[in-house]
Design an enzyme around this catalytic site. Structure first.
Site, mmCIF file in Angstrom:
data_model
loop_
_atom_site.group_PDB
_atom_site.id
_atom_site.type_symbol
_atom_site.label_atom_id
_atom_site.label_comp_id
_atom_site.label_asym_id
_atom_site.label_seq_id
_atom_site.Cartn_x
_atom_site.Cartn_y
_atom_site.Cartn_z
ATOM 1 N N ASN A 34 -5.081 9.673 5.180
ATOM 2 C CA ASN A 34 -4.504 8.843 4.127
ATOM 3 C C ASN A 34 -2.998 9.057 4.057
ATOM 4 O O ASN A 34 -2.252 8.541 4.855
ATOM 5 C CB ASN A 34 -5.210 9.166 2.801
ATOM 6 C CG ASN A 34 -5.060 8.083 1.765
ATOM 7 O OD1 ASN A 34 -4.003 7.509 1.613
ATOM 8 N ND2 ASN A 34 -6.124 7.799 1.043
ATOM 9 N N ASP B 104 -5.553 11.964 -1.801
ATOM 10 C CA ASP B 104 -5.023 10.653 -1.448
ATOM 11 C C ASP B 104 -3.661 10.780 -0.765
ATOM 12 O O ASP B 104 -3.554 10.655 0.445
ATOM 13 C CB ASP B 104 -4.936 9.808 -2.726
ATOM 14 C CG ASP B 104 -4.992 8.318 -2.452
ATOM 15 O OD1 ASP B 104 -4.369 7.889 -1.465
ATOM 16 O OD2 ASP B 104 -5.647 7.585 -3.221
ATOM 17 N N ASN B 105 -2.637 11.058 -1.542
ATOM 18 C CA ASN B 105 -1.287 11.162 -0.986
ATOM 19 C C ASN B 105 -0.749 12.584 -1.099
ATOM 20 O O ASN B 105 -1.150 13.355 -1.972
ATOM 21 C CB ASN B 105 -0.353 10.187 -1.712
ATOM 22 C CG ASN B 105 -0.663 8.751 -1.334
ATOM 23 O OD1 ASN B 105 -0.453 8.327 -0.204
ATOM 24 N ND2 ASN B 105 -1.193 7.987 -2.287
ATOM 25 N N ASN C 104 -2.363 3.117 6.379
ATOM 26 C CA ASN C 104 -2.539 3.572 5.007
ATOM 27 C C ASN C 104 -1.215 4.040 4.411
ATOM 28 O O ASN C 104 -0.860 3.675 3.304
ATOM 29 C CB ASN C 104 -3.567 4.712 4.966
ATOM 30 C CG ASN C 104 -4.045 5.028 3.575
ATOM 31 O OD1 ASN C 104 -3.263 5.368 2.704
ATOM 32 N ND2 ASN C 104 -5.350 4.912 3.353
ATOM 33 N N ASP C 105 -0.457 4.825 5.183
ATOM 34 C CA ASP C 105 0.789 5.378 4.655
ATOM 35 C C ASP C 105 1.772 5.580 5.799
ATOM 36 O O ASP C 105 1.390 5.555 6.987
ATOM 37 C CB ASP C 105 0.508 6.705 3.940
ATOM 38 C CG ASP C 105 1.652 7.141 3.036
ATOM 39 O OD1 ASP C 105 2.469 6.280 2.656
ATOM 40 O OD2 ASP C 105 1.731 8.334 2.705
ATOM 41 N N HIS D 215 0.861 -1.177 0.000
ATOM 42 C CA HIS D 215 0.000 0.000 0.000
ATOM 43 C C HIS D 215 0.902 1.233 0.000
ATOM 44 O O HIS D 215 1.559 1.502 -0.979
ATOM 45 C CB HIS D 215 -0.947 -0.038 1.200
ATOM 46 C CG HIS D 215 -2.107 0.892 1.082
ATOM 47 N ND1 HIS D 215 -3.225 0.796 1.874
ATOM 48 C CD2 HIS D 215 -2.335 1.951 0.267
ATOM 49 C CE1 HIS D 215 -4.098 1.740 1.546
ATOM 50 N NE2 HIS D 215 -3.564 2.462 0.584
#
Length: 279
Positions: free
Chosen positions: A139, A185-186, A81-82, A27
């Protein structure tokens, strides 16, 4: 890997060594350079079938190889997630929800109820603790080049949160929430100007869950957010890329390097752009 200085060579796959790929469900990713040794490391979130893992690989660019070195796991890292590495053994991680994988009905309640049950954890090499809580599906998370700031994109919160980091105990103090009105998202700090953030976003929420073959595939959007620490962190937001899905579907991240932009997607392709407009 992708070399911004030689975009004509396209991205090339890295070989994994010393790692069982049959249990690899990657991920979020983050790289870290050890200033003492000059070595580069890649950290990868792995949704392993036994629980949430963080895998650390040593990068050998010449051999285009990733050598697996270590696996991290902790009860405080339950829905990762990150990640954003602070050393070869420590990192920040976003727990995007309270209810971990497997609790489908509870996850749907969190998602549709727009609950603020997401959090940011810090793993110090031995254990993880929560350092920020109360966010709608946090996220992407990233650390500024000088290590002073941490940025977190909240997918359902439609904003990016800027934190000041205490380097002594790695606690976080939120100093700014920047509304984006898009499901980002990122997030990436610009390597040459850390006052610029680059975000890959999903402007229409329901379409980001559609497939490439659907009648309404997910559009793409890239935002650049500039903040000024000298003027109470005032911000400027510029939309650098927008696509209704005809070219690129479901943008998830954007990396900028000296007028060049690399846009990644959730499930489709990677796109390189030369920015030729003022920004």
């Amino acid at each position: 890997t992708f070399d911004f200085n030689h975009p004509e060579k396209n991205a090339t796959a890295m070989k994994l060594v010393g790692f069982d790929q049959s249990t690899f469900i990657p991920h979020g990713v983050n790289y870290y350079m050890d200033k003492d040794t000059g070595k580069y490391y890649l950290f990868v979130v792995n949704h392993h079938n036994t629980g949430e893992h963080i895998e650390r690989f040593l990068i050998n660019f010449k051999e285009k190889t990733l050598y697996h070195e270590k696996t991290f796991s902790d009860p405080g890292l339950w829905s990762i997630n990150d990640i954003a590495a602070t050393s070869i053994d420590s990192f920040y991680a976003s727990n995007d929800r309270w209810n971990a994988h497997g609790h489908v009905k509870k996850q749907m309640f969190e998602f549709l109820g727009l609950t603020r049950w997401g959090s940011i954890a810090y793993f110090d090499g031995e254990s993880a603790r929560t350092v920020a809580y109360g966010y709608m599906f946090p996220n992407g998370v990233n650390l500024s080049p000088d290590g002073r700031y941490v940025a977190v994109a909240t997918f359902l919160g439609q904003s990016v949160h800027l934190f000041e980091r205490n380097p002594t105990d790695n606690s976080l103090k939120e100093i700014k929430e920047i509304p984006l009105h898009s499901h980002c998202d990122n997030v990436e700090f610009d390597p040459d100007n850390q006052n610029d953030l680059w975000l890959g976003c999903h402007p229409i929420l329901w379409r980001c869950f559609q497939s490439e073959s659907s009648k309404a595939p997910p559009p793409s959007q890239v935002l650049k957010v500039s903040y000024d620490p000298k003027s109470n962190y005032s911000t400027e937001i510029v939309e650098l890329y927008m696509d209704d899905s005809r070219i690129l579907m479901g943008s998830a991240g954007a990396a900028h390097y000296r007028g060049k932009l690399l846009i990644g997607t959730v499930f489709q392709k990677l796109m390189y752009c030369d920015i030729q407009t003022p920004y």
